[in-house]
Design an enzyme around this catalytic site. Structure first.
Site, PDB file in Angstrom:
ATOM      1  N   ASP A  76     -18.807  28.199  58.991  1.00 11.41           N
ATOM      2  CA  ASP A  76     -18.009  29.298  59.549  1.00 11.41           C
ATOM      3  C   ASP A  76     -17.844  29.121  61.056  1.00 11.41           C
ATOM      4  O   ASP A  76     -17.112  29.875  61.699  1.00 11.41           O
ATOM      5  CB  ASP A  76     -18.589  30.675  59.178  1.00 11.41           C
ATOM      6  CG  ASP A  76     -19.994  30.899  59.712  1.00 11.41           C
ATOM      7  OD1 ASP A  76     -20.585  29.949  60.264  1.00 11.41           O
ATOM      8  OD2 ASP A  76     -20.498  32.032  59.584  1.00 11.41           O
ATOM      9  N   SER A  77     -18.468  28.088  61.624  1.00  7.26           N
ATOM     10  CA  SER A  77     -18.185  27.703  63.014  1.00  7.26           C
ATOM     11  C   SER A  77     -16.697  27.393  63.173  1.00  7.26           C
ATOM     12  O   SER A  77     -16.190  27.350  64.294  1.00  7.26           O
ATOM     13  CB  SER A  77     -19.039  26.491  63.419  1.00  7.26           C
ATOM     14  OG  SER A  77     -18.957  25.468  62.451  1.00  7.26           O
ATOM     15  N   ASP A 127     -19.906  27.620  53.789  1.00  6.87           N
ATOM     16  CA  ASP A 127     -20.547  28.825  54.312  1.00  6.87           C
ATOM     17  C   ASP A 127     -19.954  30.081  53.697  1.00  6.87           C
ATOM     18  O   ASP A 127     -18.734  30.202  53.556  1.00  6.87           O
ATOM     19  CB  ASP A 127     -20.319  28.917  55.830  1.00  6.87           C
ATOM     20  CG  ASP A 127     -21.519  28.450  56.626  1.00  6.87           C
ATOM     21  OD1 ASP A 127     -22.633  28.365  56.070  1.00  6.87           O
ATOM     22  OD2 ASP A 127     -21.331  28.149  57.825  1.00  6.87           O
ATOM     23  N   LYS A 169     -23.735  28.076  51.467  1.00  8.50           N
ATOM     24  CA  LYS A 169     -24.815  28.331  52.438  1.00  8.50           C
ATOM     25  C   LYS A 169     -24.701  29.777  52.896  1.00  8.50           C
ATOM     26  O   LYS A 169     -23.572  30.270  53.097  1.00  8.50           O
ATOM     27  CB  LYS A 169     -24.704  27.385  53.646  1.00  8.50           C
ATOM     28  CG  LYS A 169     -25.769  27.675  54.727  1.00  8.50           C
ATOM     29  CD  LYS A 169     -25.892  26.561  55.754  1.00  8.50           C
ATOM     30  CE  LYS A 169     -24.864  26.592  56.849  1.00  8.50           C
ATOM     31  NZ  LYS A 169     -24.859  27.832  57.675  1.00  8.50           N
ATOM     32  N   GLU A 228     -26.843  32.851  55.480  1.00  9.24           N
ATOM     33  CA  GLU A 228     -27.827  33.053  56.550  1.00  9.24           C
ATOM     34  C   GLU A 228     -28.827  34.143  56.174  1.00  9.24           C
ATOM     35  O   GLU A 228     -28.444  35.162  55.595  1.00  9.24           O
ATOM     36  CB  GLU A 228     -27.105  33.441  57.850  1.00  9.24           C
ATOM     37  CG  GLU A 228     -26.180  32.336  58.350  1.00  9.24           C
ATOM     38  CD  GLU A 228     -25.505  32.673  59.679  1.00  9.24           C
ATOM     39  OE1 GLU A 228     -25.811  33.732  60.279  1.00  9.24           O
ATOM     40  OE2 GLU A 228     -24.671  31.857  60.128  1.00  9.24           O
ATOM     41  N   GLU A 277     -32.186  26.423  62.534  1.00 11.26           N
ATOM     42  CA  GLU A 277     -31.379  26.358  63.759  1.00 11.26           C
ATOM     43  C   GLU A 277     -32.148  26.925  64.947  1.00 11.26           C
ATOM     44  O   GLU A 277     -32.682  28.036  64.903  1.00 11.26           O
ATOM     45  CB  GLU A 277     -30.050  27.124  63.577  1.00 11.26           C
ATOM     46  CG  GLU A 277     -29.193  27.046  64.851  1.00 11.26           C
ATOM     47  CD  GLU A 277     -27.737  27.440  64.664  1.00 11.26           C
ATOM     48  OE1 GLU A 277     -27.289  27.666  63.513  1.00 11.26           O
ATOM     49  OE2 GLU A 277     -27.025  27.507  65.690  1.00 11.26           O
TER      50      GLU A 277
HETATM   51  O1  KIV Z   1     -21.212  27.125  60.727  1.00 17.86           O
HETATM   52  C1  KIV Z   1     -21.829  26.111  61.047  1.00 17.86           C
HETATM   53  O2  KIV Z   1     -21.272  25.161  61.608  1.00 17.86           O
HETATM   54  C2  KIV Z   1     -23.255  26.052  60.745  1.00 17.86           C
HETATM   55  C3  KIV Z   1     -24.030  24.910  61.312  1.00 17.86           C
HETATM   56  C4  KIV Z   1     -24.252  25.130  62.743  1.00 17.86           C
HETATM   57  C5  KIV Z   1     -25.297  24.674  60.574  1.00 17.86           C
HETATM   58  O3  KIV Z   1     -23.781  26.909  60.102  1.00 17.86           O
END
Ligand code: KIV
Length: 279
Positions: free
Chosen positions: A49-50, A88, A118, A120, A186
């Protein structure tokens, strides 16, 4: 394996089996061409989600939507053949209940062909992780600094220093016990990352953690020098593509303004083209 045999993408159990072996390699990707470039080099690729910050110019990951993740997931999936794709779950798509998480995780996997999701969170997400895994959805966990919680964490600070260490360790145990096949650590102290790596049975994937983790991940735009708004301490720049792009664009602009571009080799004659010239 013969020299021509195609490597098939690992599955979550293959990633799990790499615990304690050669470190797992991972990067984020958001587009087909970038996924193609990294496919042969990564064990898994994360549609992170970055994407909201590095491609869409959002101030944090909080504004990322399911629609954005589906679109970028589909694009990345088209570029991968030998690396596993993890996607994500965006902020707000899984925290309410295990049922909400299942509905959205199933949608993401069905629409994008991702091999896993993934999400969090540590202890608080244990029940949700177990619910998903029992229903066929492999989950990679993400603890320590969890960027979707910056408003409650008070910013992008190192997590797990001093008295906080016990909580991060408890989070690691909780996600492993709940059935996650791997966990991203992280921005936590190196010693704590090593302690967690030794304490749990699933691979730890470090980002700002420790070289002793079972694998590493970076945001691709960070390590290529494409995202330059800020640089976290844990980012190593392996290239400076943003600066290279600006140099190239400046050269193009100068050549357009001075009528040096296009030249004869970039324009077309009135005669019928030969096969070569028509390209
Ligand atoms: O969204 C992302 O890029 C991430 C990584 C930093 C692990 O969760």
């Amino acid at each position: 394996m013969s020299a021509t045999a195609k490597k098939t993408a690992p599955m979550p159990h293959d990633i799990m089996a790499r615990k304690g072996h050669v470190p797992l390699v991972s990067l984020t990707a958001y587009t087909t061409p970038m996924a193609q470039v990294m496919d042969a080099h990564c064990d898994f690729v994360l549609v992170g989600d970055s994407v909201g910050m590095v491609l869409h110019g959002l101030p944090s990951t909080l504004g990322v939507t399911m629609e954005m993740m589906v679109m970028h997931g589909q694009a990345v999936s088209r570029g991968l053949s030998s690396a596993m794709m993890v996607i994500d779950m965006p902020f707000g798509s899984y925290e309410q209940s295990p049922q909400q998480a299942f509905e959205n995780a199933a949608h993401l996997m069905a629409q994008t062909n991702a091999g896993a999701v993934k999400l969090e969170g540590g202890e608080t997400m244990g029940e949700t992780i177990a619910f998903l895994v029992k229903r066929g959805i492999p989950v990679m966990a993400h603890i320590g600094l969890t960027p979707q919680s910056i408003n409650t964490l008070g910013g992008y600070k190192v997590q797990g220093r001093d008295a906080q260490a016990d909580q991060v360790l408890a989070d690691a145990h909780a996600v492993a016990d709940a059935g996650a096949f791997a966990v991203v650590l992280e921005k936590i102290p190196e010693m704590l990352a090593d302690q967690i790596t030794n304490a749990i049975a699933i691979p730890t994937i470090g980002i700002g953690a420790s070289v002793g983790c079972d694998g590493q991940i970076l945001v691709v735009d960070d390590m290529l020098g494409l995202f330059t708004a800020f640089k976290a301490k844990f980012v190593k720049r392996y290239a400076h593509l943003g600066a290279d792009a600006e140099t190239a664009i400046a050269a193009y602009a100068a050549e357009v303004r001075s009528r040096k571009f296009p030249t004869a080799q970039h324009v077309f004659s009135t005669q019928s083209p030969t096969k070569e010239a028509s390209k």
